[in-house]
Design a protein around this motif. Structure first.
Motif, short mmCIF file in Angstrom:
data_model
loop_
_atom_site.label_atom_id
_atom_site.label_comp_id
_atom_site.label_asym_id
_atom_site.label_seq_id
_atom_site.Cartn_x
_atom_site.Cartn_y
_atom_site.Cartn_z
N ILE A 34 11.75 -0.30 52.61
CA ILE A 34 12.73 -1.20 51.97
C ILE A 34 12.97 -2.43 52.85
N ALA A 35 13.08 -2.20 54.16
CA ALA A 35 13.25 -3.33 55.09
C ALA A 35 12.05 -4.26 55.00
N ASP A 36 10.85 -3.70 54.90
CA ASP A 36 9.64 -4.52 54.80
C ASP A 36 9.60 -5.29 53.47
N GLN A 37 10.04 -4.63 52.40
CA GLN A 37 10.10 -5.33 51.10
C GLN A 37 11.07 -6.51 51.18
N LYS A 96 10.53 -10.75 50.72
CA LYS A 96 11.23 -11.54 49.70
C LYS A 96 12.10 -12.64 50.28
N TRP A 97 12.64 -12.41 51.49
CA TRP A 97 13.56 -13.38 52.10
C TRP A 97 13.10 -13.71 53.52
N PRO A 98 13.49 -14.88 54.03
CA PRO A 98 13.05 -15.27 55.38
C PRO A 98 13.89 -14.57 56.46
N ILE A 99 13.69 -13.28 56.57
CA ILE A 99 14.51 -12.47 57.47
C ILE A 99 14.02 -12.60 58.91
N ILE A 149 24.03 -1.67 57.58
CA ILE A 149 22.85 -2.51 57.38
C ILE A 149 23.18 -3.90 57.90
N ALA A 150 22.30 -4.47 58.70
CA ALA A 150 22.51 -5.83 59.20
C ALA A 150 21.23 -6.63 59.00
N CYS A 162 20.78 -8.15 52.07
CA CYS A 162 21.62 -7.00 52.41
C CYS A 162 21.93 -6.19 51.14
N GLU A 163 22.24 -6.89 50.06
CA GLU A 163 22.55 -6.20 48.81
C GLU A 163 21.32 -5.46 48.28
N PHE A 164 20.17 -6.12 48.35
CA PHE A 164 18.93 -5.48 47.91
C PHE A 164 18.67 -4.20 48.71
N ILE A 165 18.89 -4.26 50.00
CA ILE A 165 18.59 -3.09 50.84
C ILE A 165 19.51 -1.92 50.50
N ILE A 166 20.80 -2.14 50.38
CA ILE A 166 21.70 -1.01 50.08
C ILE A 166 21.46 -0.49 48.66
N ASP A 167 21.23 -1.39 47.70
CA ASP A 167 21.00 -0.93 46.32
C ASP A 167 19.73 -0.08 46.24
#
Lengths: 136, 80
Positions: A61-64, A68-71, A92-93, A106-111
């Motif tokens: 999920i972190a990799d996804q 998608k975002w410039p993390i 989650i940070a 952050c929302e994507f990861i928790i969902d």
């Protein structure tokens, strides 16, 4: 930092893990143990995890999210075992150059975590216990 | 072949153990295993969902099992 732990989660450590010079924003989500479910008082929550698969899925999920975002950096820490009211069950940070992406990621990861990561919770009431979401 | 199945959450309570050994025919797939489990433990039929994981990955219904696989029964997940 992607882990499952039985110890209390140190939120400051999770935040420190995503600090980056290129970050203009750090977004933090903390999932905590609520004292009731549908007006029924909850005494305790017991979390159980299939550790190896849970960590693998959280990393995916972190990799996804990174795709998608410039993390800059991401951290996901989930606790298991018996938790009391107010305890952090998950932290989650996410750090990104600008704030919008950090909120969205952050929302994507928790969902997504809630949908696919093999972790279960049992709500303990004064008069019994229920595995959450198990039955219709 | 004999497969070992790891159990978690409500499935552990329904089956009454954290591990289960099953004797299955050669080339048995995920569907065959789920059908056997639901027949032997009818309470599993009442769950919102019931999936099988093989080697830390969600498995498809037609995926064939092998003795070396690490198999787990996954009831509805609920982290966070």
């Amino acid at each position: 930092m992607v882990t499952i732990t039985e110890a209390p989660i140190n939120t400051q450590e999770v935040i420190a893990a995503v600090q980056a010079d290129g970050a203009g924003a750090i977004n933090v989500f903390i999932g905590t143990v609520r004292n009731q479910t549908q007006a029924k008082p909850v005494v305790q929550l017991d979390f159980e995890a299939y550790d190896s698969m849970a960590v693998k899925k959280m990393q995916e999920i972190a990799d996804q999210a990174k795709a998608k975002w410039p993390i800059q950096k991401v951290a996901v820490v989930h606790r298991k075992g018996p938790l009391q009211i107010g305890d952090a069950a998950v932290v989650i940070a996410v750090s990104t150059p600008h704030r919008k992406a950090s909120f969205e990621a952050c929302e994507f990861i928790i969902d997504t975590l809630k949908q696919v990561v093999p972790i279960w919770k049992k709500e303990i009431f004064e008069d019994g216990a229920v595995w959450v979401a198990a039955h219709p | 072949m004999q497969v070992k199945i790891a159990l978690f959450g409500i499935t552990k309570e329904i089956i009454g153990s954290s591990k289960l050994k099953y004797e299955l025919g050669e080339n048995a797939d995920v569907n065959n295993l789920l059908e056997r489990l639901k027949a032997d433990y009818p309470a599993l039929q009442n769950l919102n969902s019931l999936l099988i994981a093989i080697n830390d990955e969600y498995a498809q219904a037609e995926q064939v099992l092998s003795e070396q696989d690490e198999i787990a029964l996954i009831p509805p997940v609920c982290g966070g």
